[in-house]
Structure formats: structure tokens, C-alpha cells
Motif scaffolding. Structure first.
Motif, PDB file in Angstrom:
ATOM      1  N   ALA A   1      21.771 -16.337 -20.886  1.00 47.29           N
ATOM      2  CA  ALA A   1      21.111 -17.157 -19.871  1.00 47.29           C
ATOM      3  C   ALA A   1      20.178 -16.338 -18.983  1.00 47.29           C
ATOM      4  O   ALA A   1      19.020 -16.718 -18.762  1.00 47.29           O
ATOM      5  CB  ALA A   1      22.164 -17.862 -19.013  1.00 47.29           C
ATOM      6  N   TYR A   2      20.668 -15.214 -18.484  1.00 49.35           N
ATOM      7  CA  TYR A   2      19.946 -14.487 -17.448  1.00 49.35           C
ATOM      8  C   TYR A   2      19.088 -13.333 -17.967  1.00 49.35           C
ATOM      9  O   TYR A   2      18.174 -12.886 -17.267  1.00 49.35           O
ATOM     10  CB  TYR A   2      20.930 -13.950 -16.407  1.00 49.35           C
ATOM     11  CG  TYR A   2      21.580 -15.034 -15.587  1.00 49.35           C
ATOM     12  CD1 TYR A   2      20.917 -15.616 -14.509  1.00 49.35           C
ATOM     13  CD2 TYR A   2      22.856 -15.502 -15.891  1.00 49.35           C
ATOM     14  CE1 TYR A   2      21.513 -16.616 -13.749  1.00 49.35           C
ATOM     15  CE2 TYR A   2      23.458 -16.509 -15.144  1.00 49.35           C
ATOM     16  CZ  TYR A   2      22.780 -17.061 -14.075  1.00 49.35           C
ATOM     17  OH  TYR A   2      23.357 -18.060 -13.334  1.00 49.35           O
ATOM     18  N   GLU A   3      19.356 -12.838 -19.175  1.00 45.99           N
ATOM     19  CA  GLU A   3      18.650 -11.652 -19.641  1.00 45.99           C
ATOM     20  C   GLU A   3      17.785 -11.871 -20.878  1.00 45.99           C
ATOM     21  O   GLU A   3      16.756 -11.212 -21.030  1.00 45.99           O
ATOM     22  CB  GLU A   3      19.650 -10.520 -19.926  1.00 45.99           C
ATOM     23  CG  GLU A   3      20.417 -10.055 -18.695  1.00 45.99           C
ATOM     24  CD  GLU A   3      21.331  -8.868 -19.001  1.00 45.99           C
ATOM     25  OE1 GLU A   3      21.032  -8.103 -19.942  1.00 45.99           O
ATOM     26  OE2 GLU A   3      22.345  -8.716 -18.309  1.00 45.99           O
ATOM     27  N   SER A   4      18.180 -12.768 -21.769  1.00 41.78           N
ATOM     28  CA  SER A   4      17.499 -12.841 -23.069  1.00 41.78           C
ATOM     29  C   SER A   4      16.133 -13.507 -23.014  1.00 41.78           C
ATOM     30  O   SER A   4      15.283 -13.275 -23.883  1.00 41.78           O
ATOM     31  CB  SER A   4      18.381 -13.589 -24.079  1.00 41.78           C
ATOM     32  OG  SER A   4      18.382 -14.980 -23.785  1.00 41.78           O
ATOM     33  N   GLY A   5      15.923 -14.397 -22.060  1.00 40.01           N
ATOM     34  CA  GLY A   5      14.654 -15.116 -21.964  1.00 40.01           C
ATOM     35  C   GLY A   5      14.575 -16.365 -22.817  1.00 40.01           C
ATOM     36  O   GLY A   5      13.594 -17.115 -22.733  1.00 40.01           O
ATOM     37  N   ILE A   6      15.603 -16.649 -23.637  1.00 38.64           N
ATOM     38  CA  ILE A   6      15.489 -17.793 -24.554  1.00 38.64           C
ATOM     39  C   ILE A   6      15.628 -19.134 -23.837  1.00 38.64           C
ATOM     40  O   ILE A   6      15.328 -20.178 -24.425  1.00 38.64           O
ATOM     41  CB  ILE A   6      16.525 -17.715 -25.706  1.00 38.64           C
ATOM     42  CG1 ILE A   6      17.959 -17.736 -25.180  1.00 38.64           C
ATOM     43  CG2 ILE A   6      16.280 -16.490 -26.568  1.00 38.64           C
ATOM     44  CD1 ILE A   6      19.003 -17.793 -26.295  1.00 38.64           C
ATOM     45  N   ALA A   7      16.047 -19.111 -22.566  1.00 34.93           N
ATOM     46  CA  ALA A   7      16.201 -20.362 -21.825  1.00 34.93           C
ATOM     47  C   ALA A   7      14.976 -20.689 -20.966  1.00 34.93           C
ATOM     48  O   ALA A   7      14.969 -21.694 -20.256  1.00 34.93           O
ATOM     49  CB  ALA A   7      17.440 -20.292 -20.936  1.00 34.93           C
TER      50      ALA A   7
ATOM     51  N   TYR B   1      16.876 -26.072 -19.626  1.00 28.90           N
ATOM     52  CA  TYR B   1      17.498 -24.968 -18.878  1.00 28.90           C
ATOM     53  C   TYR B   1      16.614 -24.416 -17.762  1.00 28.90           C
ATOM     54  O   TYR B   1      17.056 -23.570 -16.981  1.00 28.90           O
ATOM     55  CB  TYR B   1      17.885 -23.841 -19.834  1.00 28.90           C
ATOM     56  CG  TYR B   1      18.697 -24.294 -21.021  1.00 28.90           C
ATOM     57  CD1 TYR B   1      19.755 -25.203 -20.882  1.00 28.90           C
ATOM     58  CD2 TYR B   1      18.424 -23.826 -22.305  1.00 28.90           C
ATOM     59  CE1 TYR B   1      20.493 -25.630 -21.969  1.00 28.90           C
ATOM     60  CE2 TYR B   1      19.166 -24.239 -23.404  1.00 28.90           C
ATOM     61  CZ  TYR B   1      20.196 -25.139 -23.232  1.00 28.90           C
ATOM     62  OH  TYR B   1      20.919 -25.554 -24.310  1.00 28.90           O
ATOM     63  N   ARG B   2      15.361 -24.884 -17.666  1.00 31.21           N
ATOM     64  CA  ARG B   2      14.512 -24.461 -16.557  1.00 31.21           C
ATOM     65  C   ARG B   2      15.022 -25.044 -15.243  1.00 31.21           C
ATOM     66  O   ARG B   2      14.795 -24.481 -14.170  1.00 31.21           O
ATOM     67  CB  ARG B   2      13.068 -24.891 -16.810  1.00 31.21           C
ATOM     68  CG  ARG B   2      12.406 -24.125 -17.955  1.00 31.21           C
ATOM     69  CD  ARG B   2      11.195 -24.848 -18.483  1.00 31.21           C
ATOM     70  NE  ARG B   2      10.089 -24.895 -17.541  1.00 31.21           N
ATOM     71  CZ  ARG B   2       9.054 -24.046 -17.550  1.00 31.21           C
ATOM     72  NH1 ARG B   2       9.003 -23.072 -18.446  1.00 31.21           N
ATOM     73  NH2 ARG B   2       8.084 -24.173 -16.680  1.00 31.21           N
ATOM     74  N   ASP B   3      15.708 -26.186 -15.306  1.00 34.84           N
ATOM     75  CA  ASP B   3      16.313 -26.790 -14.117  1.00 34.84           C
ATOM     76  C   ASP B   3      17.716 -26.243 -13.886  1.00 34.84           C
ATOM     77  O   ASP B   3      18.066 -25.821 -12.782  1.00 34.84           O
ATOM     78  CB  ASP B   3      16.379 -28.302 -14.266  1.00 34.84           C
ATOM     79  CG  ASP B   3      15.027 -28.970 -14.118  1.00 34.84           C
ATOM     80  OD1 ASP B   3      14.134 -28.367 -13.495  1.00 34.84           O
ATOM     81  OD2 ASP B   3      14.851 -30.084 -14.647  1.00 34.84           O
ATOM     82  N   ASN B   4      18.522 -26.274 -14.938  1.00 35.90           N
ATOM     83  CA  ASN B   4      19.910 -25.806 -14.860  1.00 35.90           C
ATOM     84  C   ASN B   4      20.294 -25.205 -16.200  1.00 35.90           C
ATOM     85  O   ASN B   4      19.986 -25.788 -17.247  1.00 35.90           O
ATOM     86  CB  ASN B   4      20.877 -26.976 -14.589  1.00 35.90           C
ATOM     87  CG  ASN B   4      21.036 -27.270 -13.119  1.00 35.90           C
ATOM     88  OD1 ASN B   4      21.307 -26.376 -12.333  1.00 35.90           O
ATOM     89  ND2 ASN B   4      20.847 -28.519 -12.752  1.00 35.90           N
TER      90      ASN B   4
END
Length: 451
Positions: free
Chosen positions: A372-378, A58-61
């Protein structure tokens, strides 16, 4: 106090697959299973792909935000798709009504009472044109459909639609579920006998692998098997055994495994047994990689990479206190993300009552976006990798599922097991035991049998 301690010691802590969880896990628990970090983990994007199918994940997409939607007419479904795309959805799944799924026109007498009820009614190419009218495919990474028994019809519609628009069909990422065997096991929307159904599926996989290389022409599906009562172990074993049946049929035609092996996806449910579900997605990638390399001798690394579509489990939603379902869906979605899914669809909180309202569909999509945008798990790949508990569960699920696959092989494979009723009996027993555990309050369902 002594009595309470004795009761606690007697209590067993089991996952939904009846795997007993220890109080605490250490390196010793991995050593007992023969855990080898190089063999069992490796790096993401490399065999056996336990940690993910790409190096950066998920660092790429981010995964594809793909909601399941479709109801009433093609025009009504089209309006919902456009709304969800405007809200940031990056893929969508066309939910079909039951007559469409079993090849009936809407004006057939057998379709009465079911037209447009649990999905959109599609009867012709004109309906497909209305369904996708004005949809900006440049904003959509994937267009999926639940077509199984009539997957070959859906493929032909998609090709004809694109060609009529003057577009190369291969330029749109069409994804066809195309797994009729699971209909005999977990759902019932079948048309042809199992053996004939396998042939039609193989026809579509063979054709698309050669002529539509950007398409995903099959997703071996465990979702409905799980919703029909299967444990996580059965979900993996039954799903992969169905996949083996399709692979064997395509290989009979002389097609090389590396021509079509990379086209296979899997569609799994994400249940609320959090750690087990994370481990399940990691285990299925290992199982697939090893099947492709050791049983089918695939050479292309892409053939070892099983992409996963995950949908939060509809069967866990409750009509009682429906807002509780938002929490259930969040837990299930987190498990899918931490397990490394490629596409995620999240259930709407009102699905146990009706087709989702627009507000509920938006909340389901926002759940994914917040993760995806807030939790930091990605932000890091396979963040639970190396956890003693998760690695032990991954090994347990892999072993038990492989043992069950071998048993199915010995019984003659998936088609023979369907003909004998083996899968159906296994699911009926598990579903009965699960329901009984709720009614006996051995299992708590908040808002249903407790609180």
C-alpha cells in the motif's frame, strides 16, 4: 538446437484453469473475443465495474487490511486482535473453531479435540463480550466472521452485544460470511440440509437489509471451493451459482432486488497464477453486474457493484521451507490489489505448520502495508487494464464461467447440483489432477518437488 526448438514449440503454457497462454498478445486477440472498451471496460465505479467499484479506488482509501485470526479462548483471541490493531490492521476476521462453526458447545462430546484448535471457541454472548472487550471500533473499518451454517446465530450475538454496550448495532460494520452452500462443496462445516440452510441465510439477509443497512450480511464464498481443488473458472461459476440460489430465495419473499442486492459481497482466494488471478477479480465484477442488470433487472447502480474480500490462498502454502511462503503471499496479495479487492487478508508464512505465531502474523500484515505505502501500485486505478493479455484472460474467464453457470442452471441450480454431487465430483477430479501434476513434476513447487 533444432530438437530443443521443436520441444519448445510442442510445450503448452497453461494457466491453472487450463487456459492456454500465447507467446504474445495483440489487439487481434481482443477483437476475436468481440472486445468493446466501452461495453467491457467503461470507467471505474460504473457499469460493468470491470475496473473497480469506486471511481478513485485506493486513491481515496486503501483496501481494508483485514487479518484472519482467532484461537483458543475468547480472551486469547482478543489479545491478538488488539495487537494487530495496534500494528495498523483496519479490519479483522474472527476465525471460529470447528465446534462453533457447526453449532456445538465446547463441552459437547463431539467437540473433543477440536475446541479452540483452528479458531476461537464461542459458546455464548459472554464469549462475544470477552472477544471484543476493549476493542476500539473507531479504528476498525470492518469486523468479519467465518460463520456460515450458523450465520444467523452470529448475527443475533452481534446485535445483542452492541445493544448491551448501549451502541447502535448498525454503527459497527459487521460482516457475516453466511454462505452454507459452499460448506457442502468445499469444506464440510454444515448443519442443516441445503434447502433449509438457504432459507436461514435468506432470513438473515432479508432482516439485515432492512434493519442493519450498514452491515454486510453475506459473502458468497469461493475461497474454500478453490482450496478444495477448483480452477479459477469453477471458483467463479460455483460461487455465483450459490449466490443465485440465495437471491432467488429472498426474491420469493417479495423483497425488491435493490433492497438487498447491494448487500452481497464475495470472498475469493488469490492463487499464485498471477495474471489469471488479476483477471479473475475483474471478471467476477462484470459477471455480477450483468447478472444483476440482465437477469434480475436491478435499477440501483449499487446493486451492480460486487465488493470483494480476498484472502491469499492457504492451500498454496508449504510446510517445507516455510519462509518461501512470504514470497508466495506477496505475489498473491499483489494480484488481489491489482485486481481491485476491497478487503485483503494475507496468510502467515507458518500456517502450514500451526496457527500463526505473533511474528508471522505481523509479517503478513506488513506485506499489505508495504504494498500500500511503498510499492506504488495503488496510486492509479486498474493499472493493468488495457493489457492485451489481461483483457483477453478477463474475457476468457468471464465466458467460461458464464457457460458453466448456464450448465448449472440447466441442472436445476446450486442446491440440485449439491444433491447430485456434481460440484463435489468436479472438485475431486481437479484436485487429483493438480496433485498428480506436482508428483509428476509437470508443475514445480519450490522447496517441495524442486530445489
Amino acid at each position: 538446437m533444432a530438437a530443443e526448438k521443436n520441444n519448445l514449440e510442442k510445450r503448452r503454457f497453461l494457466t491453472n484453469s487450463n487456459i492456454e497462454l500465447k507467446r504474445i498478445y495483440t489487439q487481434k486477440d481482443l477483437d476475436e473475443m468481440g472486445f468493446d472498451p466501452d461495453k467491457d471496460l467503461g470507467d471505474a465505479g460504473h457499469y460493468p465495474n470491470t475496473r473497480g467499484v469506486t471511481e478513485n479506488m485506493y486513491r481515496d482509501n486503501f483496501w481494508i487490511f483485514g487479518q484472519y485470526a482467532g484461537f483458543g479462548s475468547a480472551e486469547e483471541a482478543n489479545a491478538r486482535y488488539k495487537y494487530l490493531i495496534e500494528q495498523g490492521q483496519t479490519g479483522f476476521s474472527v476465525a471460529l473453531d470447528l465446534p462453533t462453526q457447526v453449532g456445538l458447545d465446547s463441552d459437547n462430546n463431539m467437540s473433543r479435540g477440536e475446541v479452540g484448535k483452528v479458531g476461537v471457541a464461542l459458546d455464548s454472548l459472554k464469549d462475544i463480550e470477552s472477544l471484543f472487550d476493549g476493542v476500539d471500533f473507531t479504528k476498525v473499518r470492518q469486523v468479519r466472521t467465518t460463520a456460515n451454517s450458523m450465520g444467523f446465530v452470529m448475527a443475533s450475538w452481534y446485535i445483542a452485544f452492541a445493544e448491551k454496550q448501549g451502541v447502535d448495532p448498525n454503527s459497527i460494520r459487521f460482516f457475516i460470511q453466511n454462505d452454507p452452500l459452499k460448506e457442502y462443496i468445499g469444506r464440510g462445516a454444515y448443519i442443516f440440509p441445503p434447502k433449509a440452510a438457504v432459507k436461514l441465510t435468506a432470513d438473515t439477509v432479508e432482516y439485515c437489509s432492512v434493519h442493519m443497512p450498514n452491515w454486510e450480511p453475506i459473502a458468497i464464498s469461493g475461497y474454500h471451493i478453490r482450496d478444495s481443488g477448483a480452477t479459477a473458472v469453477q471458483e467463479l461459476a460455483f460461487t455465483l451459482s450459490n449466490g443465485i440460489a440465495y437471491i432467488e430465495e429472498v426474491l420469493k419473499r417479495g423483497v425488491d432486488i435493490d433492497v438487498f442486492g447491494s448487500k452481497f459481497n464475495t470472498f475469493l482466494g488469490s492463487h499464485y497464477e498471477f495474471l489469471e488471478e488479476v483477471a479473475k477479480l475483474r471478471a467476477v465484477r462484470k459477471l455480477w453486474a450483468r447478472l444483476m442488470k440482465e437477469r434480475y433487472h436491478a435499477k440501483n447502480e449499487d446493486s451492480y457493484k460486487l465488493r470483494i474480500l480476498t484472502y491469499t490462498q492457504g492451500g498454496t502454502l508449504t510446510a517445507q521451507q516455510p519462509l518461501n511462503n512470504i514470497v508466495r503471499v506477496t505475489v498473491e496479495a499483489m494480484a488481489a490489489v491489482l485486481g481491485g479487492t476491497q478487503t485483503l487478508a494475507t496468510s502467515s508464512y507458518d500456517e502450514a505448520l500451526s496457527l500463526p505465531t505473533q511474528e508471522a502474523a505481523m509479517v503478513a500484515l506488513r506485506t499489505q502495508q508495504i504494498l500500500a505505502y511503498e510499492s506504488g501500485i495503488a496510486k492509479t486505478v486498474d493499472p493493468l487494464g488495457g493489457s492485451y493479455a489481461v483483457e483477453r484472460l478477463t474475457l476468457e474467464l468471464e465466458k467460461q464461467a458464464m457457460d458453466l453457470i448456464h450448465k448449472i442452471d440447466e441442472m436445476g441450480g446450486a442446491v440440485a447440483c449439491i444433491d447430485k454431487g456434481f460440484f463435489q465430483k468436479e472438485l475431486a477430479r481437479e484436485a487429483y489432477d493438480f496433485q498428480k501434476s506436482i508428483e509428476n513434476k509437470e508443475r514445480y513447487i519450490v522447496g517441495v518437488n524442486s530445489f
